[in-house]
Scaffold this motif. Structure first.
Motif, PDB file in Angstrom:
ATOM      1  N   ASP A 104       2.989 105.929 -29.849  1.00 39.50           N
ATOM      2  CA  ASP A 104       1.873 105.819 -28.923  1.00 39.50           C
ATOM      3  C   ASP A 104       1.667 104.334 -28.612  1.00 39.50           C
ATOM      4  N   VAL A 105       2.057 103.911 -27.409  1.00 41.44           N
ATOM      5  CA  VAL A 105       1.964 102.485 -27.056  1.00 41.44           C
ATOM      6  C   VAL A 105       0.515 102.029 -26.841  1.00 41.44           C
ATOM      7  N   THR A 106      -0.432 102.971 -26.908  1.00 43.57           N
ATOM      8  CA  THR A 106      -1.835 102.565 -26.767  1.00 43.57           C
ATOM      9  C   THR A 106      -2.485 102.292 -28.123  1.00 43.57           C
ATOM     10  N   ARG A 107      -1.780 102.620 -29.208  1.00 40.20           N
ATOM     11  CA  ARG A 107      -2.399 102.359 -30.520  1.00 40.20           C
ATOM     12  C   ARG A 107      -2.469 100.845 -30.759  1.00 40.20           C
ATOM     13  N   ASP A 108      -3.386 100.476 -31.600  1.00 39.34           N
ATOM     14  CA  ASP A 108      -3.742  99.071 -31.799  1.00 39.34           C
ATOM     15  C   ASP A 108      -2.534  98.154 -32.025  1.00 39.34           C
ATOM     16  N   GLY A 109      -1.652  98.498 -32.920  1.00 39.45           N
ATOM     17  CA  GLY A 109      -0.529  97.621 -33.261  1.00 39.45           C
ATOM     18  C   GLY A 109       0.545  97.518 -32.196  1.00 39.45           C
ATOM     19  N   TYR A 127      10.470  98.417 -22.143  1.00 36.32           N
ATOM     20  CA  TYR A 127      10.166  98.540 -23.574  1.00 36.32           C
ATOM     21  C   TYR A 127       9.090  99.597 -23.809  1.00 36.32           C
ATOM     22  N   LYS A 128       8.118  99.652 -22.952  1.00 38.27           N
ATOM     23  CA  LYS A 128       7.063 100.672 -23.083  1.00 38.27           C
ATOM     24  C   LYS A 128       7.688 102.068 -23.037  1.00 38.27           C
ATOM     25  N   MET A 145       9.510  89.240 -13.772  1.00 36.32           N
ATOM     26  CA  MET A 145      10.601  89.759 -14.587  1.00 36.32           C
ATOM     27  C   MET A 145      10.091  90.233 -15.954  1.00 36.32           C
ATOM     28  N   THR A 146       9.175  89.473 -16.552  1.00 37.95           N
ATOM     29  CA  THR A 146       8.641  89.854 -17.861  1.00 37.95           C
ATOM     30  C   THR A 146       7.965  91.226 -17.801  1.00 37.95           C
ATOM     31  N   GLU A 147       7.189  91.458 -16.749  1.00 37.14           N
ATOM     32  CA  GLU A 147       6.487  92.742 -16.611  1.00 37.14           C
ATOM     33  C   GLU A 147       7.470  93.911 -16.482  1.00 37.14           C
ATOM     34  N   GLN A 148       8.540  93.698 -15.722  1.00 33.73           N
ATOM     35  CA  GLN A 148       9.539  94.762 -15.548  1.00 33.73           C
ATOM     36  C   GLN A 148      10.212  95.091 -16.884  1.00 33.73           C
ATOM     37  N   ILE A 149      10.593  94.068 -17.625  1.00 36.72           N
ATOM     38  CA  ILE A 149      11.215  94.284 -18.938  1.00 36.72           C
ATOM     39  C   ILE A 149      10.211  94.952 -19.882  1.00 36.72           C
ATOM     40  N   LYS A 178       5.162  93.695 -24.029  1.00 38.99           N
ATOM     41  CA  LYS A 178       5.177  92.347 -23.447  1.00 38.99           C
ATOM     42  C   LYS A 178       5.778  91.339 -24.431  1.00 38.99           C
ATOM     43  N   ARG A 179       5.409  91.462 -25.708  1.00 37.84           N
ATOM     44  CA  ARG A 179       5.978  90.547 -26.717  1.00 37.84           C
ATOM     45  C   ARG A 179       7.487  90.744 -26.821  1.00 37.84           C
ATOM     46  N   ALA A 180       7.929  92.000 -26.812  1.00 38.77           N
ATOM     47  CA  ALA A 180       9.369  92.289 -26.898  1.00 38.77           C
ATOM     48  C   ALA A 180      10.104  91.752 -25.669  1.00 38.77           C
ATOM     49  N   ALA A 181       9.490  91.878 -24.504  1.00 42.39           N
ATOM     50  CA  ALA A 181      10.110  91.361 -23.271  1.00 42.39           C
ATOM     51  C   ALA A 181      10.276  89.845 -23.349  1.00 42.39           C
ATOM     52  N   LYS A 182       9.230  89.157 -23.798  1.00 41.16           N
ATOM     53  CA  LYS A 182       9.306  87.697 -23.930  1.00 41.16           C
ATOM     54  C   LYS A 182      10.349  87.299 -24.972  1.00 41.16           C
TER      55      LYS A 182
END
Length: 184
Positions: A19-24, A9-10, A1-5, A30-34
């Motif tokens: 850009d979801v690949t940038r460092d920050g 968010y991605k 479920m966490t991965e789907q959420i 994943k943090r937002a899903a949790k």
């Protein structure tokens, strides 16, 4: 479920132009899903589990109040937080509920997507159900980020909602006593 959420968010972050690949932002989905799972953990709870048998015989028939219970919830309209406090009172009929269980009931319903008016009623109904009280009074006071951060942007507004049932509704003296005792 966490991965789907996290995937959702991605997509949201990417759709916003980031850009979801940038460092920050690499671990942000994943943090937002949790975080969202934690903030809505009330969906995984039910009243019986929360109360866990903590109902005790008592010959007390006077008002019991737990006030200033912090609450954190998410507005179901914008998914933004509302933060405040809750006051709960009931008049026992031979049974009292464990003190911490009232706070747990508040949390169980607050940790769902909500509007404050429904939250207040859900808390009152749950306390009435488990205690069989002569009456239950609940007041919720909260600040809503959906009103503070967007829309009308009013920083000092507070919403107050109340539910009074049983003696708290039918007896103005009982209601007045409750309101007087929860004033700060």
């Amino acid at each position: 479920m966490t991965e789907q959420i996290a995937d959702y968010y991605k997509n949201i972050i990417t759709s916003l132009g980031e850009d979801v690949t940038r460092d920050g932002l690499q671990d942000t989905p994943k943090r937002a899903a949790k975080a969202m799972q934690f903030l809505t953990r009330g969906y995984q709870q039910n009243l019986e589990e929360v109360v866990n048998g903590a109902i005790f015989e008592s010959d007390n028939d006077e008002m019991v109040i737990v006030k200033n219970i912090e609450l954190y919830s998410l507005c179901e309209h914008h998914l933004l937080p509302f933060i405040g406090k809750c006051h709960v009172a009931y008049i026992p009929t031979g049974k009292v509920i464990g003190l911490s269980k009232i706070a747990r009931i508040v949390d169980m319903f607050a940790r769902r997507l909500q509007i404050q008016e429904n939250l207040t009623k859900q808390i009152a109904d749950a306390v009435a159900e488990v205690t069989n009280a002569k009456g239950v009074g609940v007041i919720v006071e909260a600040k809503h980020m959906c009103m503070m951060m967007r829309g009308v942007e009013k920083q000092n507004s507070t919403m107050t909602s109340s539910v009074m049932n049983g003696l708290f509704r039918s007896s103005s003296a009982t209601r007045a006593e409750f309101l007087n005792l929860v004033r700060d």
